[in-house]
Design a protein around this motif. Structure first.
Motif, PDB file in Angstrom:
ATOM      1  N   ASP A 108       0.831  -1.210   0.000  1.00 46.66           N
ATOM      2  CA  ASP A 108       0.000   0.000   0.000  1.00 46.66           C
ATOM      3  C   ASP A 108       0.863   1.255   0.000  1.00 46.66           C
ATOM      4  OD1 ASP A 108      -2.589  -1.335   0.259  1.00 46.66           O
ATOM      5  OD2 ASP A 108      -1.971  -1.810   2.298  1.00 46.66           O
ATOM      6  N   LYS A 109       1.959   1.212   0.735  1.00 41.71           N
ATOM      7  CA  LYS A 109       2.829   2.389   0.831  1.00 41.71           C
ATOM      8  C   LYS A 109       3.521   2.675  -0.496  1.00 41.71           C
ATOM      9  CE  LYS A 109       3.543   1.797   5.802  1.00 41.71           C
ATOM     10  NZ  LYS A 109       4.483   1.414   6.887  1.00 41.71           N
ATOM     11  N   ILE A 110       3.849   1.621  -1.250  1.00 38.70           N
ATOM     12  CA  ILE A 110       4.437   1.825  -2.581  1.00 38.70           C
ATOM     13  C   ILE A 110       3.396   2.460  -3.505  1.00 38.70           C
ATOM     14  CG2 ILE A 110       5.277   0.617  -4.637  1.00 38.70           C
ATOM     15  CD1 ILE A 110       6.612  -1.387  -2.722  1.00 38.70           C
ATOM     16  N   LEU A 111       2.155   1.975  -3.453  1.00 30.62           N
ATOM     17  CA  LEU A 111       1.081   2.574  -4.252  1.00 30.62           C
ATOM     18  C   LEU A 111       0.908   4.047  -3.887  1.00 30.62           C
ATOM     19  CD1 LEU A 111      -2.386   1.048  -5.056  1.00 30.62           C
ATOM     20  CD2 LEU A 111      -2.230   3.376  -4.196  1.00 30.62           C
ATOM     21  N   LYS A 112       0.870   4.315  -2.602  1.00 35.04           N
ATOM     22  CA  LYS A 112       0.666   5.687  -2.125  1.00 35.04           C
ATOM     23  C   LYS A 112       1.807   6.598  -2.553  1.00 35.04           C
ATOM     24  CE  LYS A 112      -0.035   8.274   2.190  1.00 35.04           C
ATOM     25  NZ  LYS A 112      -0.194   8.183   3.657  1.00 35.04           N
ATOM     26  N   ALA A 113       3.053   6.087  -2.494  1.00 39.27           N
ATOM     27  CA  ALA A 113       4.212   6.911  -2.855  1.00 39.27           C
ATOM     28  C   ALA A 113       4.183   7.313  -4.323  1.00 39.27           C
ATOM     29  CB  ALA A 113       5.506   6.153  -2.546  1.00 39.27           C
ATOM     30  N   GLY A 114       3.558   6.499  -5.165  1.00 39.62           N
ATOM     31  CA  GLY A 114       3.497   6.816  -6.587  1.00 39.62           C
ATOM     32  C   GLY A 114       2.245   7.535  -7.016  1.00 39.62           C
ATOM     33  N   HIS A 115       1.376   7.883  -6.072  1.00 44.19           N
ATOM     34  CA  HIS A 115       0.096   8.506  -6.409  1.00 44.19           C
ATOM     35  C   HIS A 115       0.217  10.023  -6.386  1.00 44.19           C
ATOM     36  CE1 HIS A 115      -4.234   9.324  -6.405  1.00 44.19           C
ATOM     37  NE2 HIS A 115      -4.416   8.056  -6.730  1.00 44.19           N
ATOM     38  N   GLU A 116      -0.425  10.680  -7.351  1.00 41.86           N
ATOM     39  CA  GLU A 116      -0.328  12.141  -7.423  1.00 41.86           C
ATOM     40  C   GLU A 116      -1.061  12.825  -6.271  1.00 41.86           C
ATOM     41  OE1 GLU A 116      -4.036  12.583 -10.631  1.00 41.86           O
ATOM     42  OE2 GLU A 116      -2.002  13.178 -11.200  1.00 41.86           O
TER      43      GLU A 116
ATOM     44  N   GLY B 245     -12.094  -0.909  -7.247  1.00 41.58           N
ATOM     45  CA  GLY B 245     -11.601  -1.666  -8.387  1.00 41.58           C
ATOM     46  C   GLY B 245     -10.403  -1.045  -9.074  1.00 41.58           C
ATOM     47  N   TYR B 246     -10.281   0.264  -9.025  1.00 41.37           N
ATOM     48  CA  TYR B 246      -9.157   0.915  -9.690  1.00 41.37           C
ATOM     49  C   TYR B 246      -7.834   0.559  -9.023  1.00 41.37           C
ATOM     50  CZ  TYR B 246      -6.484   4.574 -12.052  1.00 41.37           C
ATOM     51  OH  TYR B 246      -5.570   5.253 -12.813  1.00 41.37           O
ATOM     52  N   TYR B 247      -7.875   0.261  -7.726  1.00 38.41           N
ATOM     53  CA  TYR B 247      -6.633   0.061  -6.967  1.00 38.41           C
ATOM     54  C   TYR B 247      -6.390  -1.387  -6.535  1.00 38.41           C
ATOM     55  CZ  TYR B 247      -6.711   5.135  -6.758  1.00 38.41           C
ATOM     56  OH  TYR B 247      -6.732   6.465  -7.096  1.00 38.41           O
ATOM     57  N   LEU B 248      -7.419  -2.237  -6.498  1.00 38.32           N
ATOM     58  CA  LEU B 248      -7.211  -3.614  -6.047  1.00 38.32           C
ATOM     59  C   LEU B 248      -6.181  -4.326  -6.918  1.00 38.32           C
ATOM     60  CD1 LEU B 248     -10.853  -4.820  -5.216  1.00 38.32           C
ATOM     61  CD2 LEU B 248      -9.082  -4.040  -3.632  1.00 38.32           C
ATOM     62  N   GLY B 249      -6.296  -4.175  -8.221  1.00 37.87           N
ATOM     63  CA  GLY B 249      -5.356  -4.812  -9.129  1.00 37.87           C
ATOM     64  C   GLY B 249      -3.945  -4.290  -8.969  1.00 37.87           C
ATOM     65  N   GLU B 250      -3.817  -3.008  -8.633  1.00 38.08           N
ATOM     66  CA  GLU B 250      -2.485  -2.429  -8.470  1.00 38.08           C
ATOM     67  C   GLU B 250      -1.802  -2.941  -7.209  1.00 38.08           C
ATOM     68  OE1 GLU B 250       0.853   0.201  -9.286  1.00 38.08           O
ATOM     69  OE2 GLU B 250      -0.567  -1.084 -10.352  1.00 38.08           O
ATOM     70  N   VAL B 251      -2.541  -3.076  -6.110  1.00 35.58           N
ATOM     71  CA  VAL B 251      -1.966  -3.663  -4.892  1.00 35.58           C
ATOM     72  C   VAL B 251      -1.531  -5.099  -5.177  1.00 35.58           C
ATOM     73  CG1 VAL B 251      -2.417  -4.337  -2.506  1.00 35.58           C
ATOM     74  CG2 VAL B 251      -3.311  -2.169  -3.366  1.00 35.58           C
TER      75      VAL B 251
ATOM     76  N   ILE C 184       1.752  -5.116  -7.258  1.00 32.35           N
ATOM     77  CA  ILE C 184       2.938  -4.767  -6.476  1.00 32.35           C
ATOM     78  C   ILE C 184       3.358  -5.944  -5.589  1.00 32.35           C
ATOM     79  CG2 ILE C 184       3.799  -3.243  -4.660  1.00 32.35           C
ATOM     80  CD1 ILE C 184       1.947  -1.048  -5.856  1.00 32.35           C
ATOM     81  N   ALA C 185       2.372  -6.576  -4.945  1.00 26.33           N
ATOM     82  CA  ALA C 185       2.683  -7.722  -4.084  1.00 26.33           C
ATOM     83  C   ALA C 185       3.200  -8.901  -4.913  1.00 26.33           C
ATOM     84  CB  ALA C 185       1.441  -8.137  -3.299  1.00 26.33           C
TER      85      ALA C 185
END
Length: 576
Positions: free
Chosen positions: A349-357, A370-376, A379-380
């Motif tokens: 989650d922290k990696i996702l957050k660090a790359g978010h505008e 749904g926009y973020y579940l696939g991204e987490v 990353i994992a």
């Protein structure tokens, strides 16, 4: 040391391509192309797959107690309750209490969320007739002619919508600034009306010679509502420029001005947020509905809440007559904005957050939508490939791209072993893998990992719904205690408190299509109700689908406004 230096230099170079430093460093660290010496080391693989999954379970589900539930091998994840006694220390219940306090604060004075609509009455199910409706979403404009036939004549075949057209809102449309966006919208509305005329659903003579055709509008963006057909335009997000130069101006007036200028004989008479439309649509068919839930690309909840929960400043300038009639009001919660500093974050989650505008704008949406579940999941999975040897230890180049794993693909992983090889095939083609990858073992691993992420999402949504349900009930009880027995709101509020099964109308791709998600969410709602001491046979929060909710909800709202106008006209006629 030299290879580490080269890795950092390459990561810094990738910043020019729009990645955050953490994303770039992670991608280059995991990619087998980044350093040949690392490939040899990863072939040894530092961790067993079972060890990785055990840690993922603890990280994603441990903080909210969901890792205590058992998984059924034939479905996604089914919570298991071995104890039906109240448990005030249940982690999910504690999270719900924290969310409830954030909701309470937002209801008092936050101008960005917990936005009260102008609608204070839910539909009675008697609203009838054909009504023009439009739904402005993040990716689609839908225009339809809705035939309301009354609650007792519900048509389960979907024939309530007589005519409908879909128009894609692509990047070019999102970049239309100010009035240009509304001109595009007006042209599409006119096109749909003419199609309906050609199909015989609308009288050509009546349309061309009569007054402008009334239309209900579902608006999928924040709106500070000031009247049934108006509200101050707020910043829109999602790359839309329609609000440029128009923030603070009236949405209904803006739409109608453009429609008049382009000689489109349509008038916006009613405006609702899309989550409120879901609530209205479900309440039209299910009288016990008090919440509307949207969970697809984004997430939101509309709630029918007592007025005494909401700070006076949130209502803007409304006539005294509105307050004299309203004990409750529909509220667009903008749910995704909540959860800051209380949702447990994993390193993924922290990696996702660090790359978010806008990393802190919608914390809860990052964890559930749904926009973020696939991204987490992506990353994992990148970490798992490097450390456990999943997919042969080779990272597909496409998987290094942020948001390249959508939730639809992730849902295939969840149902992968029961799809007759379809998931393996789709995954292999998407990421250009060898024919023997992913293996059945890979699929089991990804199924488990994706299931944990989906399970966390469902549990957080359940905690949110329960928090709003408790707020509603507590405020109503306070209202009953404070009101005089002869108060016009007293009887109405007592009836609200006696509702045994509160319905949540839902829509959205995650709830509709993600394997077993809806059932998992319902199980968590039951679990948190039991933990709080509510016996399910007496009180229950129940999920029901709300089909074509935005268009039907906009039509129901329009019908209510038109009925009210007709009542006022008849009253005026009787008076004169």
């Amino acid at each position: 040391m030299a290879s580490l230096k080269r890795l950092i230099i390459d990561a810094l170079k990738s910043l020019s391509r729009g990645r955050s430093f953490l994303q770039a460093l992670l991608a280059l660290w995991i990619s087998p192309k980044s350093d040949p010496t690392k490939v040899k080391q990863t072939r040894k693989f530092q961790r067993a797959r079972e060890e990785f999954l055990k840690e993922a379970n603890e990280l994603l589900l441990g903080p909210i107690g969901s890792n205590r539930f058992l998984r059924d091998e034939h479905s996604l994840i089914v919570p298991y309750n071995s104890d039906t006694n109240p448990n005030p220390d249940d982690p999910l219940l504690l999270l719900s209490k924290l969310l409830k306090e954030q909701f309470r604060q937002g209801l008092q004075n936050n101008p960005a969320c917990m936005l009260p609509s102008y609608n204070h009455q839910l539909p009675g199910g008697h609203e009838r007739g054909q009504h023009l409706a439009a739904d402005i979403g993040g990716s689609t404009l839908r225009v339809g002619l809705v035939d309301l036939r009354g609650r007792e004549t519900t048509d389960d075949d979907g024939n309530t919508i007589v005519h409908m057209d879909n128009y894609t809102i692509d990047k070019n449309v999102r970049l239309l600034a100010g009035a240009d966006f509304f001109k595009w919208m007006a042209w599409k509305i006119e096109t749909s009306v003419k199609k309906a005329i050609d199909a015989g659903h609308i009288s050509r003579d009546g349309y061309e010679s009569g007054d402008p055709m009334p239309m209900g509008l579902a608006w999928s963006f924040p709106l500070e509502q000031t009247s049934p057909n108006g509200g101050n335009i707020c910043p829109m997000g999602k790359s839309f420029l329609a609000c440029d130069g128009l923030v603070g101006q009236d949405l209904g007036a803006t739409c109608n001005k453009v429609l008049q200028e382009l000689k489109v004989k349509v008038e916006v008479v009613s405006i609702v947020n899309d989550s409120n439309a879901t609530l209205l649509s479900s309440a039209y068919f299910n009288p016990s509905t008090r919440f509307g839930l949207i969970l697809g690309t984004g997430v939101n909840i509309a709630a029918h809440l007592p007025v005494n929960l909401i700070g006076k400043s949130k209502f803007g300038n409304r006539p005294d007559s509105w307050y004299e009639q309203a004990s409750h009001v529909m509220v667009n919660t903008e749910l995704g904005m909540f959860g800051r500093d209380i949702l447990p974050l994993t390193r993924w989650d922290k990696i996702l957050k660090a790359g978010h505008e806008r990393p802190d704008f919608q914390p809860l949406e990052h964890a559930v939508s749904g926009y973020y579940l696939g991204e987490v999941f992506r990353i994992a999975l990148l970490e798992a490939i490097k450390t456990t040897g999943v997919l042969g230890g080779e990272v597909p180049p496409l998987m290094l791209e942020a948001y390249s794993m959508d939730t639809e693909t992730m849902s295939l992983m969840v149902d992968g072993l029961h799809s007759g090889g379809k998931a393996n095939q789709v995954f292999s083609q998407l990421y250009q893998l060898a024919s023997d990858i992913p293996s059945n073992e890979d699929m089991r691993f990804m199924q488990q990992l994706a299931g944990y992420i989906a399970q966390r999402s469902a549990s957080i949504v359940a905690a949110s719904l329960f928090a709003l349900w408790e707020l509603k009930n507590e405020a109503e009880q306070n209202l009953v205690d404070e009101l005089e027995p002869e108060s016009p709101f007293s009887e109405e509020t007592v009836v609200e408190l006696q509702i045994e099964r509160t319905t949540v109308g839902y829509t959205g791709s995650v709830l509709t299509y993600f394997p077993e998600y809806k059932e998992t969410l319902q199980s968590y709602l039951d679990h948190v109700m039991l933990s709080a001491g509510h016996v399910l046979k007496d009180r229950r929060i129940e999920l029901v689908p709300a089909k074509e909710s935005s268009l039907i909800g906009a039509a129901v709202s329009l019908a209510g406004v038109m009925d009210e106008k007709e009542r006022m006209r008849l009253d005026e006629k009787r008076t004169t």
